[in-house]
Enzyme design. Sequence first.
Site, PDB file in Angstrom:
ATOM      1  N   GLU A   1       0.774  -1.236   0.000  1.00  0.00           N
ATOM      2  CA  GLU A   1       0.000   0.000   0.000  1.00  0.00           C
ATOM      3  C   GLU A   1       0.809   1.292   0.000  1.00  0.00           C
ATOM      4  OE1 GLU A   1      -2.989   0.113   3.016  1.00  0.00           O
ATOM      5  OE2 GLU A   1      -4.099  -1.548   2.159  1.00  0.00           O
TER       6      GLU A   1
ATOM      7  N   GLU B   1      -6.023  -8.369   0.920  1.00  0.00           N
ATOM      8  CA  GLU B   1      -6.665  -8.032   2.195  1.00  0.00           C
ATOM      9  C   GLU B   1      -8.124  -7.726   1.921  1.00  0.00           C
ATOM     10  OE1 GLU B   1      -4.936  -4.842   4.570  1.00  0.00           O
ATOM     11  OE2 GLU B   1      -2.909  -5.541   4.107  1.00  0.00           O
TER      12      GLU B   1
HETATM   13  C1  BGP Z   1      -4.479  -1.822   5.346  1.00  0.00           C
HETATM   14  C2  BGP Z   1      -3.132  -2.216   5.871  1.00  0.00           C
HETATM   15  C3  BGP Z   1      -3.148  -3.105   7.067  1.00  0.00           C
HETATM   16  C4  BGP Z   1      -4.330  -2.968   7.986  1.00  0.00           C
HETATM   17  C5  BGP Z   1      -5.640  -2.687   7.275  1.00  0.00           C
HETATM   18  C6  BGP Z   1      -6.752  -2.182   8.158  1.00  0.00           C
HETATM   19  O1  BGP Z   1      -4.424  -0.494   4.922  1.00  0.00           O
HETATM   20  O2  BGP Z   1      -2.368  -2.840   4.874  1.00  0.00           O
HETATM   21  O3  BGP Z   1      -1.902  -3.004   7.671  1.00  0.00           O
HETATM   22  O4  BGP Z   1      -4.086  -2.280   9.108  1.00  0.00           O
HETATM   23  O5  BGP Z   1      -5.524  -1.773   6.233  1.00  0.00           O
HETATM   24  O6  BGP Z   1      -6.567  -0.837   8.466  1.00  0.00           O
HETATM   25  P1  BGP Z   1      -6.672  -0.284   9.928  1.00  0.00           P
HETATM   26  O7  BGP Z   1      -5.866  -1.211  10.761  1.00  0.00           O
HETATM   27  O8  BGP Z   1      -6.108   1.090   9.904  1.00  0.00           O
HETATM   28  O9  BGP Z   1      -8.116  -0.304  10.256  1.00  0.00           O
END
Ligand code: BGP
Length: 459
Positions: free
Chosen positions: A157, A366
């Site tokens: 990301e 993800e």
């Molecule tokens: C993505 C990232 C993760 C994870 C996820 C959820 O952007 O790759 O590392 O954290 O999002 O986001 P958050 O934890 O900020 O809710």
Amino acid sequence: MSDKFLWGGASASYQCEGAWNLDDKAESMWDHYLHEEGLENGDIASDHYHRFEEDIRMMKEGGQNAYRFSLSWPRIIKNKAGEINEKGIAFYHRLLDACHTYGIEPFVTLYHWDLPQYWEDCGGWQNEEVCEAFETYARVCFDNFHEKVNHWVTFNEPKWFIASGYLIGNYPPCRQDPQAMIHAAYHVMYASALGVRAFRQGKYPGTIGIVHSFTPVNGVDDTVNTRIAMRYADNYCNNWILDTAAKGEIPVDLLSELSKTYDLSMIKPAQLQIIKDYTVDFLGLNYYSRTLVKPYTEGETTFIVNNSGKQGKGSSKVIVKGWFEQVMHDPASTYTEWDTEIYPKGLKDGLLEVKKKYNLPVYITENGIGMYEDVTVKQVEDDYRISFMKDHLQAMHEAMEAGADVRGYFAWSSFDLYSWKNGCEKRYGLVAVDFENGLQRKPKKSYYWFKNMIEQQKS
Ligand code: BGP
């Protein structure tokens, strides 16, 4: 569904490993920043460093065949001179061996935001030297682990960590400086190409890609002005990563627009050639939501994100002056406590758009929903997560039927972990981790649902 389709969960080194200063690990920029600010940190996190075997066994018992995780650069390289930390290498060998013991395919990200602090002290992604250091680090990883890894990812990301670090200012290095953002963004994409070059030159087995925080852009209507706003938003949200990594081309209209206001002299022809020559084999798409936009009307460039976990209270707002405004609330949609819109259709639309634009294999690297959960109960009954995943998998299947080449799906996250500025309260895991009570693991209802779903895909 092919037998080779990867079904698993994902994590990231800083968010789950803990052991922040054990076995000669160097400090990361996140260790440094959170310690300095006295904020909730990942010093222990899910203690995956000591419990990875149990976690990977649970993946196997949950019917999964893959695990996406990241390597920690500061655990592997001790200092600017590039000294290798053999204890860090040994840890990842143990982790990879556990994957193979349990028949879990490792899907390995080189950089999930934990830059060594010794590089941040030298200007971080502002500094071109860091790109070369990344290439060296990538080569160390390929050399050491190539016999155990078939799927590599350069960066997780770029859009998210660069915008958060240099524009929004809620992630280290906490800047709010568009010029610095552009500089850092370009360097990260150049570093990614250097990583791909090291991979190709070393003739390592397997494939290499990049992971993007994919947010397909929708407009509020079909007027010309909205379509112009959508193009600006797409350049800001997606194209600078996907076009650059997949086609080796930074969008020309983005560059010409930026050159009106910003200094782009860091972009050098020889580097552009490397970007052109070393494109990725696949795209990893992290899908949480779409971006709904309308034409810019007024106001300064503004970025406010909800890290509060109280719906509407963080009053999320995104305006890029002269380009577009993001519509934060669609009355037809539902939102999480962190103001994330739940919009499965965006995944189908997005997968088809990516197929048309890049025609590369795709992994959903993800997908998940962050919620408050009481994990002291016997089993977390996370029906909302099941319905979220069901709807998104349905969207994925529809896109595949229409021609999208999807090769895997990773739930975020395999088990509960530290959620950056949201702390450990915001849970995404298929497995609950009781952070208050000895870090005990307990499968949630979604873990069993995911297992059955995978089973059914095979039959
Ligand atoms: C993505 C990232 C993760 C994870 C996820 C959820 O952007 O790759 O590392 O954290 O999002 O986001 P958050 O934890 O900020 O809710």
